[in-house]
Write an enzyme that holds these catalytic residues in place. Structure first.
Site, short mmCIF file in Angstrom:
data_model
loop_
_atom_site.label_atom_id
_atom_site.label_comp_id
_atom_site.label_asym_id
_atom_site.label_seq_id
_atom_site.Cartn_x
_atom_site.Cartn_y
_atom_site.Cartn_z
N ARG A 51 -12.54 17.34 23.36
CA ARG A 51 -11.59 18.16 22.61
C ARG A 51 -11.02 17.43 21.40
NH1 ARG A 51 -8.95 20.73 27.91
NH2 ARG A 51 -9.29 18.58 28.49
N GLU A 71 -8.87 6.01 36.56
CA GLU A 71 -8.27 6.07 37.88
C GLU A 71 -9.31 6.31 38.98
OE1 GLU A 71 -7.60 10.06 35.79
OE2 GLU A 71 -7.58 7.96 35.26
#
Length: 183
Positions: free
Chosen positions: A69, A106
Protein backbone atom coordinates in the site's frame (compact mmCIF):
# COMPACT_ATOMS: atom_id res chain seq x y z
CA UNK A 1 -1.15 23.07 6.06
CA UNK A 2 -3.82 20.44 6.53
CA UNK A 3 -7.30 21.50 7.44
CA UNK A 4 -8.12 21.12 11.13
CA UNK A 5 -11.61 21.20 12.61
CA UNK A 6 -12.66 23.04 15.77
CA UNK A 7 -12.16 19.86 17.82
CA UNK A 8 -8.49 19.71 16.76
CA UNK A 9 -8.77 16.71 14.45
CA UNK A 10 -7.41 16.95 10.95
CA UNK A 11 -9.41 16.21 7.84
CA UNK A 12 -7.02 13.33 7.13
CA UNK A 13 -7.55 11.83 10.57
CA UNK A 14 -11.32 12.15 10.16
CA UNK A 15 -11.20 10.47 6.73
CA UNK A 16 -9.15 7.60 8.13
CA UNK A 17 -11.46 7.19 11.14
CA UNK A 18 -14.65 7.27 9.09
CA UNK A 19 -13.51 5.06 6.22
CA UNK A 20 -11.34 2.42 7.92
CA UNK A 21 -12.97 -0.98 8.10
CA UNK A 22 -12.33 -2.90 11.32
CA UNK A 23 -12.18 -6.66 11.03
CA UNK A 24 -12.27 -8.75 14.19
CA UNK A 25 -10.02 -11.77 14.61
CA UNK A 26 -7.93 -11.18 11.48
CA UNK A 27 -5.33 -12.44 10.66
CA UNK A 28 -5.66 -14.39 13.89
CA UNK A 29 -7.99 -14.51 16.92
CA UNK A 30 -7.73 -11.47 19.17
CA UNK A 31 -6.45 -9.11 16.47
CA UNK A 32 -8.64 -6.13 15.51
CA UNK A 33 -7.41 -5.53 11.93
CA UNK A 34 -7.63 -2.01 10.55
CA UNK A 35 -8.36 -2.27 6.81
CA UNK A 36 -7.36 0.98 5.10
CA UNK A 37 -8.49 -0.17 1.64
CA UNK A 38 -11.75 1.85 1.81
CA UNK A 39 -9.74 5.03 2.59
CA UNK A 40 -7.67 4.53 -0.57
CA UNK A 41 -10.73 3.69 -2.67
CA UNK A 42 -12.59 6.87 -1.70
CA UNK A 43 -11.63 9.79 -4.01
CA UNK A 44 -12.03 12.45 -1.32
CA UNK A 45 -10.31 10.30 1.29
CA UNK A 46 -7.37 9.58 -1.01
CA UNK A 47 -7.01 13.26 -1.93
CA UNK A 48 -7.12 14.30 1.73
CA UNK A 49 -4.51 11.81 2.93
CA UNK A 50 -2.27 12.48 -0.09
CA UNK A 51 -2.25 16.19 0.72
CA UNK A 52 -1.55 15.55 4.41
CA UNK A 53 1.33 13.18 3.61
CA UNK A 54 2.79 15.62 1.07
CA UNK A 55 2.87 18.36 3.71
CA UNK A 56 5.50 16.47 5.73
CA UNK A 57 7.83 15.90 2.77
CA UNK A 58 10.43 18.36 4.13
CA UNK A 59 12.00 19.21 0.77
CA UNK A 60 12.53 15.61 -0.27
CA UNK A 61 13.91 14.66 -3.68
CA UNK A 62 12.12 11.32 -3.78
CA UNK A 63 9.43 9.32 -2.02
CA UNK A 64 9.98 5.66 -1.09
CA UNK A 65 6.77 3.63 -0.81
CA UNK A 66 6.90 0.33 1.07
CA UNK A 67 5.34 -2.79 -0.48
CA UNK A 68 2.38 -2.76 -1.12
CA UNK A 69 0.00 0.00 0.00
CA UNK A 70 3.00 2.29 0.41
CA UNK A 71 3.37 2.04 -3.39
CA UNK A 72 -0.06 3.61 -3.86
CA UNK A 73 0.48 6.28 -1.25
CA UNK A 74 4.03 6.99 -2.32
CA UNK A 75 3.08 7.41 -5.97
CA UNK A 76 0.23 9.78 -5.12
CA UNK A 77 2.49 11.89 -2.89
CA UNK A 78 5.31 11.91 -5.47
CA UNK A 79 2.93 13.17 -8.15
CA UNK A 80 1.69 15.88 -5.77
CA UNK A 81 5.30 16.91 -4.99
CA UNK A 82 6.68 16.57 -8.51
CA UNK A 83 9.28 14.01 -7.40
CA UNK A 84 10.04 10.42 -8.30
CA UNK A 85 8.90 7.41 -6.34
CA UNK A 86 10.92 4.34 -5.38
CA UNK A 87 9.12 1.07 -4.73
CA UNK A 88 10.65 -0.75 -1.75
CA UNK A 89 9.83 -4.33 -2.69
CA UNK A 90 9.48 -7.57 -0.79
CA UNK A 91 12.44 -9.89 -1.32
CA UNK A 92 12.68 -11.81 -4.58
CA UNK A 93 10.54 -9.42 -6.65
CA UNK A 94 13.36 -7.47 -8.34
CA UNK A 95 16.00 -8.61 -10.82
CA UNK A 96 19.60 -8.47 -9.57
CA UNK A 97 21.60 -6.63 -8.52
CA UNK A 98 19.69 -5.40 -5.48
CA UNK A 99 20.33 -3.94 -2.07
CA UNK A 100 18.49 -6.06 0.48
CA UNK A 101 17.71 -5.88 4.17
CA UNK A 102 16.37 -8.77 6.24
CA UNK A 103 14.60 -7.96 9.49
CA UNK A 104 12.62 -9.65 12.24
CA UNK A 105 8.85 -9.57 12.39
CA UNK A 106 6.66 -10.60 15.29
CA UNK A 107 6.09 -13.91 13.45
CA UNK A 108 9.39 -14.55 11.61
CA UNK A 109 11.65 -12.66 9.21
CA UNK A 110 11.16 -10.72 5.99
CA UNK A 111 13.37 -9.09 3.39
CA UNK A 112 13.01 -5.80 1.55
CA UNK A 113 14.88 -4.84 -1.63
CA UNK A 114 15.59 -1.90 -3.91
CA UNK A 115 17.51 -1.85 -7.20
CA UNK A 116 21.30 -1.52 -6.89
CA UNK A 117 21.58 -0.34 -10.51
CA UNK A 118 19.69 2.23 -12.53
CA UNK A 119 18.77 4.59 -9.67
CA UNK A 120 21.45 6.65 -7.96
CA UNK A 121 20.24 7.45 -4.45
CA UNK A 122 23.51 9.03 -3.33
CA UNK A 123 22.68 12.22 -1.45
CA UNK A 124 18.97 12.08 -2.33
CA UNK A 125 16.65 13.27 0.42
CA UNK A 126 13.99 10.56 0.71
CA UNK A 127 10.68 10.43 2.60
CA UNK A 128 9.52 6.91 3.48
CA UNK A 129 5.78 6.29 3.21
CA UNK A 130 3.77 3.32 4.42
CA UNK A 131 0.22 2.65 5.51
CA UNK A 132 0.78 1.49 9.09
CA UNK A 133 3.50 1.82 11.73
CA UNK A 134 3.10 -1.18 14.01
CA UNK A 135 6.23 -2.81 15.46
CA UNK A 136 8.51 -0.55 13.39
CA UNK A 137 10.55 -3.32 11.77
CA UNK A 138 9.51 -2.57 8.20
CA UNK A 139 10.22 1.16 8.43
CA UNK A 140 13.53 0.59 10.26
CA UNK A 141 14.65 -1.94 7.61
CA UNK A 142 13.66 0.48 4.84
CA UNK A 143 15.73 3.26 6.42
CA UNK A 144 18.78 0.97 6.67
CA UNK A 145 18.30 -0.11 3.06
CA UNK A 146 18.03 3.44 1.73
CA UNK A 147 20.99 4.66 3.78
CA UNK A 148 23.11 1.75 2.52
CA UNK A 149 22.26 2.93 -1.01
CA UNK A 150 23.47 6.44 -0.13
CA UNK A 151 20.15 8.18 0.50
CA UNK A 152 19.44 10.65 3.28
CA UNK A 153 16.16 9.64 4.91
CA UNK A 154 14.36 12.81 6.03
CA UNK A 155 11.53 11.00 7.80
CA UNK A 156 8.66 8.60 7.52
CA UNK A 157 4.93 9.22 7.19
CA UNK A 158 2.14 6.73 7.79
CA UNK A 159 -1.63 6.82 7.77
CA UNK A 160 -2.08 4.87 10.98
CA UNK A 161 0.17 4.22 13.97
CA UNK A 162 -0.64 1.38 16.34
CA UNK A 163 0.95 3.03 19.37
CA UNK A 164 0.69 0.03 21.71
CA UNK A 165 3.06 -1.98 19.49
CA UNK A 166 5.97 0.42 20.12
CA UNK A 167 7.12 1.06 16.55
CA UNK A 168 8.54 4.52 17.33
CA UNK A 169 11.08 3.01 19.73
CA UNK A 170 12.33 0.71 16.97
CA UNK A 171 12.83 3.49 14.41
CA UNK A 172 14.82 5.55 16.92
CA UNK A 173 15.46 9.21 16.13
CA UNK A 174 13.72 9.10 12.74
CA UNK A 175 11.06 11.79 12.40
CA UNK A 176 7.77 9.89 12.02
CA UNK A 177 4.48 11.58 11.15
CA UNK A 178 1.30 9.58 11.74
CA UNK A 179 -1.97 10.94 10.40
CA UNK A 180 -3.85 8.89 13.02
CA UNK A 181 -2.66 7.18 16.21
CA UNK A 182 -4.62 4.39 17.90
CA UNK A 183 -3.90 2.15 20.89
Amino acid sequence: MSETDADGTSAASQAIASLTREVADFPEPGIQFKDLTPVLADPAGLATITEALAEVADGCDMVAGIDARGFLLGAAVAIRLGTGVLAVRKGGKLPPPVFSETYTLEYGTATLEIPADGIDLTGKRVLVIDDVLATGGTVAATVKLLERAGAIVVGAAVLLELEALGGRAVVGELKVTSLTVVQ
